[in-house]
Design a protein around this motif. Structure first.
Motif, PDB file in Angstrom:
ATOM      1  N   ALA A 129      58.621  67.835  61.095  1.00 38.86           N
ATOM      2  CA  ALA A 129      57.528  67.314  60.261  1.00 38.86           C
ATOM      3  C   ALA A 129      57.476  68.044  58.921  1.00 38.86           C
ATOM      4  O   ALA A 129      57.221  67.435  57.874  1.00 38.86           O
ATOM      5  CB  ALA A 129      56.200  67.461  61.005  1.00 38.86           C
ATOM      6  N   ALA A 130      57.742  69.360  58.939  1.00 37.79           N
ATOM      7  CA  ALA A 130      57.665  70.154  57.709  1.00 37.79           C
ATOM      8  C   ALA A 130      58.751  69.784  56.714  1.00 37.79           C
ATOM      9  O   ALA A 130      58.590  69.995  55.507  1.00 37.79           O
ATOM     10  CB  ALA A 130      57.769  71.641  58.050  1.00 37.79           C
ATOM     11  N   GLY A 131      59.870  69.243  57.176  1.00 37.92           N
ATOM     12  CA  GLY A 131      60.964  68.919  56.269  1.00 37.92           C
ATOM     13  C   GLY A 131      60.825  67.588  55.558  1.00 37.92           C
ATOM     14  O   GLY A 131      61.567  67.318  54.599  1.00 37.92           O
ATOM     15  N   ILE A 132      59.889  66.740  55.980  1.00 34.89           N
ATOM     16  CA  ILE A 132      59.794  65.381  55.422  1.00 34.89           C
ATOM     17  C   ILE A 132      59.370  65.402  53.953  1.00 34.89           C
ATOM     18  O   ILE A 132      60.054  64.844  53.081  1.00 34.89           O
ATOM     19  CB  ILE A 132      58.829  64.522  56.266  1.00 34.89           C
ATOM     20  N   LEU A 133      58.233  66.028  53.638  1.00 34.22           N
ATOM     21  CA  LEU A 133      57.733  66.030  52.254  1.00 34.22           C
ATOM     22  C   LEU A 133      58.646  66.817  51.305  1.00 34.22           C
ATOM     23  O   LEU A 133      58.895  66.360  50.185  1.00 34.22           O
ATOM     24  CB  LEU A 133      56.305  66.575  52.211  1.00 34.22           C
ATOM     25  N   PRO A 134      59.168  68.002  51.689  1.00 33.09           N
ATOM     26  CA  PRO A 134      60.124  68.673  50.801  1.00 33.09           C
ATOM     27  C   PRO A 134      61.360  67.822  50.514  1.00 33.09           C
ATOM     28  O   PRO A 134      61.856  67.795  49.384  1.00 33.09           O
ATOM     29  CB  PRO A 134      60.485  69.945  51.566  1.00 33.09           C
TER      30      PRO A 134
END
Length: 437
Positions: free
Chosen positions: A177-182
């Motif tokens: 989930a943390a990698g989606i926006l970056p």
């Protein structure tokens, strides 16, 4: 013998054998076993066996060969050609449109595959000849593929994220989930760079001729190309985010999606399955041996009492906690230029993560910073993997020096993105907090 001298000998020996060209896994494991023997005696070999057995018993490791197999199938499924057709008719009329469309395809491929390289090879084969034929500057054409191709380890699902979660003891779902926006942010930054530069320098990326532009019927028919890739992305990420499946089970769902894709494009046959299986065995074997060596390395280095040494040394870095974070990023960035990303992760995370958490930083946020550095390392000279993947598919008119030069502006753009992630941690943490708290 003091811990300072042991550390110098330990890392000096490690670097010596790496420079000599020995495989990373055997260097990590071999040097660690030797130092364990002279530190604790023959009894330390039981610890090596215990660490290896502990690594083999982690269920999450099953996801690694599954995601790699999924990537191998998707690379040859034919989806990339249809995706490029869609980007060609929608983005082609714009200055730099083919390059922007290419990085968009790289982002979509990254969300399907989980490894770097698949997008580079596919777009180097399909998009690069098209851009060069339409008078795109060769540095722009090669650079955009190199840049977008590295997102395979940042945009989930990602094999490197699984390794980080395994070493750091963090949730794979949260990291995904943390990698989606970056990943989306880097896509926007790279697209803005391409669009702005081609606007002021039209020769870098001219629009396609009017006679080659599709009508609205062709445009809407081409949209069908994204339906199957989006279905695969939703099957993998959606099943994790909504709690339907674990990351390992989601990897199995992804393989099913890749098989469906192969059947849809009529590319699934016995030779393809055989080739994909063999490449999966090779990559998985390499990763597993590196992982076993890294466990031995961690046991040896911590057994010497090195954790306290690293924490003490970090106190001398100027700037306090943020100075330490910046210092760590600089070390990782330069290591990524010359070493394998998985190996860097195995060596550095056990050393740096306790320091980072001691300062109160979120390990998920630090993990994404680490992975962005690894992603930049994939396209950074002299030994970035994507550079050599690209060399294998470019025409003879493009030299290795051209490939090196092409990545310079894209590296600067992605470093700006890394700085933004450091300044605004919520870009990383918003979705994990939304979905998992």
């Amino acid at each position: 013998m003091s811990i300072e001298l042991l550390t110098l000998l330990f890392f000096g020996t490690l670097l010596l054998f790496l420079v000599l060209g020995l495989p990373l896994s055997f260097v990590l494991g071999g040097v660690s076993v030797v130092f364990l023997y002279f530190t604790w005696g023959p009894e330390s070999f039981y610890m090596v066996a215990a660490q290896t057995w502990d690594a083999m018993n982690k269920f999450i490791l099953v996801a690694i060969p599954l995601f790699i197999f999924m990537a191998m199938l998707l690379e040859r499924s034919g989806a990339a050609a249809d995706l490029y057709e869609m980007m060609y008719v929608w983005f082609g009329p714009l200055r730099g449109g083919l390059a922007i469309g290419t990085v968009a395809i790289c982002a979509i491929f990254s969300a399907m595959c989980g490894i770097s390289g698949a997008a580079v090879v596919s777009m180097g084969t399909i998009a690069l000849p098209s851009m060069l034929q339409r008078n795109y500057d060769k540095l722009m054409a090669v650079g955009c593929i190199n840049s977008g191709g590295g997102w395979g380890i940042l945009i989930p699902p990602s094999v490197i994220m699984i390794l980080y979660a395994l070493i750091a003891g963090e949730s794979v779902g949260k990291l995904f989930a943390a990698g989606i926006l970056p990943g989306f942010m880097l896509f926007v930054l790279v697209s803005l760079y391409i669009g702005i530069r081609c606007y002021f320098q039209p020769h870098m990326g001219p629009p396609i001729p009017k006679e080659e532009r599709g009508d609205w019927g062709r445009k809407f028919r081409s949209v069908r190309a994204v339906l199957l890739p989006m279905l695969i992305v939703f099957m993998v990420l959606g099943s994790i985010v909504f709690g339907i499946a674990t990351p390992t089970e989601a990897a199995g769902i992804g393989v099913l999606g890749a098989i469906i894709s192969g059947l849809f494009y009529r590319q699934l046959n016995l030779p393809l399955l055989k080739e994909a299986s063999l490449r999966t065995f090779r990559l998985t074997g390499m990763i597993m041996w590196i992982l076993f060596g890294a466990y031995c390395f961690t046991a040896a280095y911590h057994g010497m009492g090195a954790a306290h040494l690293i924490e003490d040394l970090m106190q001398y870095v100027p700037g306090g906690p943020w100075g330490t974070i910046i210092f760590i990023q600089i070390i990782i960035f330069f290591l990524a230029m010359v070493l394998d990303p998985a190996g860097i992760m195995m060596i550095c995370i056990p050393i740096f993560l306790p320091v980072v958490t001691a300062y109160g930083f979120d390990p998920i946020w630090f993990g994404i910073l680490f992975i962005v550095n690894m992603e930049i390392g994939y396209m950074t000279p002299p030994f970035g993997f994507n550079l050599f993947y690209m060399k294998g598919v470019v025409p003879p008119s493009i030299s290795m020096m051209d490939i090196y030069r092409s990545v310079i502006p894209f590296t600067i753009v992605e470093l700006v993105g890394l700085i933004l992630l450091m300044i605004f941690p919520q870009i990383v943490l918003f979705l994990p907090n939304l979905f998992f708290n």
